[in-house]
Design a protein around this motif. Structure first.
Motif, PDB file in Angstrom:
ATOM      1  N   TRP A 146       4.301  -9.235  -6.191  1.00 54.76           N
ATOM      2  CA  TRP A 146       3.793  -8.722  -4.917  1.00 54.76           C
ATOM      3  C   TRP A 146       2.836  -9.736  -4.297  1.00 54.76           C
ATOM      4  CZ3 TRP A 146       2.178  -3.307  -7.182  1.00 54.76           C
ATOM      5  CH2 TRP A 146       3.327  -2.529  -7.357  1.00 54.76           C
ATOM      6  N   ILE A 147       1.933 -10.248  -5.110  1.00 51.63           N
ATOM      7  CA  ILE A 147       0.926 -11.186  -4.619  1.00 51.63           C
ATOM      8  C   ILE A 147       1.584 -12.486  -4.159  1.00 51.63           C
ATOM      9  CG2 ILE A 147      -1.038 -12.620  -5.306  1.00 51.63           C
ATOM     10  CD1 ILE A 147      -1.951 -10.283  -7.083  1.00 51.63           C
ATOM     11  N   GLU A 148       2.534 -12.969  -4.921  1.00 52.54           N
ATOM     12  CA  GLU A 148       3.224 -14.216  -4.560  1.00 52.54           C
ATOM     13  C   GLU A 148       3.942 -14.075  -3.217  1.00 52.54           C
ATOM     14  OE1 GLU A 148       5.744 -15.034  -7.869  1.00 52.54           O
ATOM     15  OE2 GLU A 148       4.150 -15.973  -9.070  1.00 52.54           O
ATOM     16  N   LYS A 149       4.629 -12.958  -3.026  1.00 58.37           N
ATOM     17  CA  LYS A 149       5.354 -12.742  -1.772  1.00 58.37           C
ATOM     18  C   LYS A 149       4.378 -12.613  -0.596  1.00 58.37           C
ATOM     19  CE  LYS A 149       9.429 -10.570  -3.826  1.00 58.37           C
ATOM     20  NZ  LYS A 149      10.222  -9.320  -3.943  1.00 58.37           N
TER      21      LYS A 149
ATOM     22  N   PRO B 256      -5.478 -11.146  -4.503  1.00 58.93           N
ATOM     23  CA  PRO B 256      -5.679 -10.044  -3.547  1.00 58.93           C
ATOM     24  C   PRO B 256      -5.540  -8.684  -4.216  1.00 58.93           C
ATOM     25  CG  PRO B 256      -4.141 -11.675  -2.683  1.00 58.93           C
ATOM     26  CD  PRO B 256      -4.353 -12.010  -4.117  1.00 58.93           C
ATOM     27  N   LEU B 257      -6.309  -7.740  -3.710  1.00 57.35           N
ATOM     28  CA  LEU B 257      -6.202  -6.368  -4.190  1.00 57.35           C
ATOM     29  C   LEU B 257      -4.980  -5.733  -3.541  1.00 57.35           C
ATOM     30  CD1 LEU B 257      -7.899  -4.358  -5.961  1.00 57.35           C
ATOM     31  CD2 LEU B 257      -8.832  -3.494  -3.807  1.00 57.35           C
ATOM     32  N   MET B 258      -4.050  -5.280  -4.333  1.00 55.49           N
ATOM     33  CA  MET B 258      -2.830  -4.659  -3.829  1.00 55.49           C
ATOM     34  C   MET B 258      -2.935  -3.150  -4.018  1.00 55.49           C
ATOM     35  SD  MET B 258      -1.265  -7.387  -2.844  1.00 55.49           S
ATOM     36  CE  MET B 258       0.423  -6.932  -2.496  1.00 55.49           C
ATOM     37  N   LEU B 259      -3.008  -2.419  -2.914  1.00 50.64           N
ATOM     38  CA  LEU B 259      -3.158  -0.968  -2.964  1.00 50.64           C
ATOM     39  C   LEU B 259      -1.782  -0.301  -2.935  1.00 50.64           C
ATOM     40  CD1 LEU B 259      -6.158  -0.703  -0.481  1.00 50.64           C
ATOM     41  CD2 LEU B 259      -6.228  -0.617  -2.987  1.00 50.64           C
ATOM     42  N   VAL B 260      -1.558   0.627  -3.846  1.00 54.89           N
ATOM     43  CA  VAL B 260      -0.210   1.176  -4.010  1.00 54.89           C
ATOM     44  C   VAL B 260      -0.147   2.699  -3.898  1.00 54.89           C
ATOM     45  CG1 VAL B 260       0.467  -0.761  -5.483  1.00 54.89           C
ATOM     46  CG2 VAL B 260      -0.457   1.297  -6.546  1.00 54.89           C
ATOM     47  N   ARG B 261      -1.295   3.374  -3.926  1.00 56.55           N
ATOM     48  CA  ARG B 261      -1.237   4.841  -3.953  1.00 56.55           C
ATOM     49  C   ARG B 261      -2.558   5.403  -3.428  1.00 56.55           C
ATOM     50  NH1 ARG B 261       0.234   4.867  -8.572  1.00 56.55           N
ATOM     51  NH2 ARG B 261       2.475   5.075  -8.238  1.00 56.55           N
TER      52      ARG B 261
ATOM     53  N   GLU C 164      -5.617   3.672  -5.129  1.00 55.18           N
ATOM     54  CA  GLU C 164      -5.335   3.087  -6.442  1.00 55.18           C
ATOM     55  C   GLU C 164      -4.663   1.731  -6.263  1.00 55.18           C
ATOM     56  OE1 GLU C 164      -2.211   4.050  -9.967  1.00 55.18           O
ATOM     57  OE2 GLU C 164      -3.530   5.729  -9.394  1.00 55.18           O
ATOM     58  N   ASP C 165      -5.093   0.758  -7.051  1.00 56.19           N
ATOM     59  CA  ASP C 165      -4.493  -0.573  -6.947  1.00 56.19           C
ATOM     60  C   ASP C 165      -3.345  -0.752  -7.930  1.00 56.19           C
ATOM     61  OD1 ASP C 165      -5.522  -1.216  -9.478  1.00 56.19           O
ATOM     62  OD2 ASP C 165      -7.176  -2.424  -8.687  1.00 56.19           O
ATOM     63  N   GLY C 166      -2.751  -1.941  -7.902  1.00 59.88           N
ATOM     64  CA  GLY C 166      -1.570  -2.202  -8.713  1.00 59.88           C
ATOM     65  C   GLY C 166      -1.826  -2.237 -10.203  1.00 59.88           C
ATOM     66  N   GLU C 167      -3.098  -2.218 -10.601  1.00 60.24           N
ATOM     67  CA  GLU C 167      -3.442  -2.196 -12.024  1.00 60.24           C
ATOM     68  C   GLU C 167      -3.959  -0.838 -12.474  1.00 60.24           C
ATOM     69  OE1 GLU C 167      -6.111  -5.660 -11.944  1.00 60.24           O
ATOM     70  OE2 GLU C 167      -4.660  -6.634 -13.260  1.00 60.24           O
ATOM     71  N   GLY C 168      -3.896   0.154 -11.582  1.00 59.09           N
ATOM     72  CA  GLY C 168      -4.306   1.505 -11.948  1.00 59.09           C
ATOM     73  C   GLY C 168      -5.773   1.805 -11.743  1.00 59.09           C
ATOM     74  N   ASN C 169      -6.525   0.893 -11.122  1.00 63.42           N
ATOM     75  CA  ASN C 169      -7.938   1.146 -10.846  1.00 63.42           C
ATOM     76  C   ASN C 169      -8.078   1.999  -9.589  1.00 63.42           C
ATOM     77  OD1 ASN C 169      -8.879  -0.681 -12.965  1.00 63.42           O
ATOM     78  ND2 ASN C 169      -8.122  -2.316 -11.627  1.00 63.42           N
ATOM     79  N   SER C 170      -9.068   2.891  -9.582  1.00 64.26           N
ATOM     80  CA  SER C 170      -9.271   3.802  -8.458  1.00 64.26           C
ATOM     81  C   SER C 170     -10.561   3.476  -7.723  1.00 64.26           C
ATOM     82  CB  SER C 170      -9.320   5.254  -8.949  1.00 64.26           C
ATOM     83  OG  SER C 170      -8.064   5.648  -9.469  1.00 64.26           O
ATOM     84  N   TYR C 171     -10.520   3.657  -6.387  1.00 69.11           N
ATOM     85  CA  TYR C 171     -11.660   3.359  -5.530  1.00 69.11           C
ATOM     86  C   TYR C 171     -11.757   4.414  -4.429  1.00 69.11           C
ATOM     87  CZ  TYR C 171     -10.156  -1.254  -7.301  1.00 69.11           C
ATOM     88  OH  TYR C 171      -9.723  -2.297  -8.078  1.00 69.11           O
TER      89      TYR C 171
END
Length: 430
Positions: free
Chosen positions: A8-11, A33-38, A45-52
């Motif tokens: 995702w980040i590369e693209k 970059p922070l990739m937000l997915v949900r 939630e980001d692509g690593e499962g962290n919540s903000y």
């Protein structure tokens, strides 16, 4: 998941161009970059499962939280009917319903006619062009100038950009847009010469967002309305950021009982789900565009009055009623104020806190009140550090902006302020 995140980040780095972004830094090999997915409620939630907590409501758009069940259901239902139809030469039921709902907030006035577009810039652009064409068709062709306020921001399309008071954004483009004069107060406006050349005055009511959340003096908006009416100048209110409960009322102008000639709306109109904007104007202005082809308003967008957007907007207004959103906001505002007072008292670098309802700017300076060098980018560093404590937000220079969804809880407000406090300590006290 890590492999997918890397792709995702590369693209993104290879093909995307982000707004208001130093792309050289963004695409640097070491930057991740922070990739937000949900999203759900006020949380992302980001692509690593962290919540903000979404502390800036996804650039000031989200009202009722992410994945709201009512909004989701309404959009699914509308998708089963039709996703988009042209508003050029056709109509659809939801547009009329939404326009009627918007007019209902100004009963007994002539602010009853809505022109739809798709973002804040185009809502402003629409008002500017309407204001000028109205003058040309009403025997006042000399009224082609506008007045805006110092350090304002009204969007990035060329006409809206000509109003912009932030040189970093607009100095390159200002000469290509509308003729605009800038003032800092109503008193300065009174002193301008040739007011008979002014078509309209543009302002964000109660608070300027991009100007580091600076508040206007109480009563200033009503004073401005009185003066513009006396001078025959149209008042154009930019409620793209302040609308839909952000300041404590549905629209900021209602707090001083001001009815403008043009009201520009976007961002939270659909609850933060879809692009949709609206420019409301008075019936007497609309009537100047009736008649032959030479009087028509030749302006529009392919997705004007998009049915999905209209469905979301109507559902958002229903949520305001069903969940007593404005009543909840009235309870949240003093709680937020108390927390901000504690934050300011506990950090020598919190120079000033500015609050208008649920719109907050926390300005950081040196211990003696001196501004930080811009090259230090303190505001950016503090917002980046706040991610460790579960908060996403952005600064305007060294002012940390907090503008969460209105569905936020007391506890989540406390978490936001704690994250900011921890981030300030990490960046400035250590």
């Amino acid at each position: 998941m890590k492999k997918q995140l890397t792709q995702w980040i590369e693209k993104d780095k290879q093909f995307c161009w982000h707004p208001f972004t130093r792309q050289g830094e963004w695409t640097a090999e070491e930057h991740e970059p922070l990739m937000l997915v949900r999203g759900e409620g006020v949380w992302l939630e980001d692509g690593e499962g962290n919540s903000y907590i979404d502390g800036n409501a996804s650039i000031w758009t989200n009202i009722h939280g992410h994945a709201h069940p009512v909004l989701n259901a309404v959009l699914e239902e509308q998708l089963d009917r039709v996703a988009h139809t042209s508003f050029l030469g056709y109509g659809h039921p939801l547009a009329g319903e939404l326009a009627e709902k918007l007019a209902s907030f100004f009963p007994g006035t002539s602010l009853q006619r809505t022109f739809f577009s798709d973002n804040g810039s185009t809502a402003i652009e629409c008002a500017l062009k309407m204001a000028i064409q109205y003058r040309l068709q009403s025997g006042e062709p000399e009224r082609t100038e506008f007045v805006a306020f110092v350090d304002c921001y009204h969007g990035d399309t060329m006409g809206a950009a000509s109003l912009g008071g932030v040189d970093a954004f607009f100095s390159r483009f200002r000469k290509f847009g509308f003729p605009v004069r800038f003032v800092s107060s109503v008193d300065e406006l009174r002193k301008l010469d040739r007011l008979d050349r002014v078509a309209g005055v543009v302002i964000e009511p109660l608070v300027q967002g991009v100007n580091q959340v600076h508040l206007w003096p109480q009563g200033m908006l009503a004073e401005l309305r009185e003066f513009t009416e006396a001078q025959g100048i149209h008042l154009i209110l930019d409620e793209v950021m302040t609308g839909f409960g952000r300041t404590g009322s549905m629209f900021a102008c209602q707090q001083e009982e001001v009815v403008p000639d043009f009201l520009c709306l976007a961002k939270g109109l659909t609850g933060g789900y879809l692009p949709l904007a609206a420019t409301l104007t008075r019936e007497e202005i609309y009537e100047a565009f009736l008649g032959g082809a030479e009087n028509a308003f030749y302006y529009g967008h392919s997705y004007t009055a998009n049915p999905l957007g209209c469905a979301a907007a109507l559902a958002s207004f229903q949520i305001f009623e069903d969940e007593s959103t404005l009543e909840r906001v009235a309870e949240l505002i003093p709680h937020l104020s108390e927390g901000l007072e504690k934050l300011a008292g506990g950090h020598v670098h919190v120079w000033q806190v500015r609050q208008c309802g649920m719109v907050v700017g926390i300005e950081l300076r040196g211990a003696s009140g001196e501004r930080f060098e811009r090259s230090e980018r303190i505001g950016e560093k503090v917002c980046l550090a706040a991610r460790k404590w579960g908060l996403l937000t952005r600064p305007v220079l060294d002012t940390i902006v907090l503008l969460p969804p209105l569905s936020i809880s007391f506890e989540e407000i406390d978490q936001c302020l704690d994250a900011i406090a921890q981030a300030i300590t990490e960046v400035l006290h250590k």
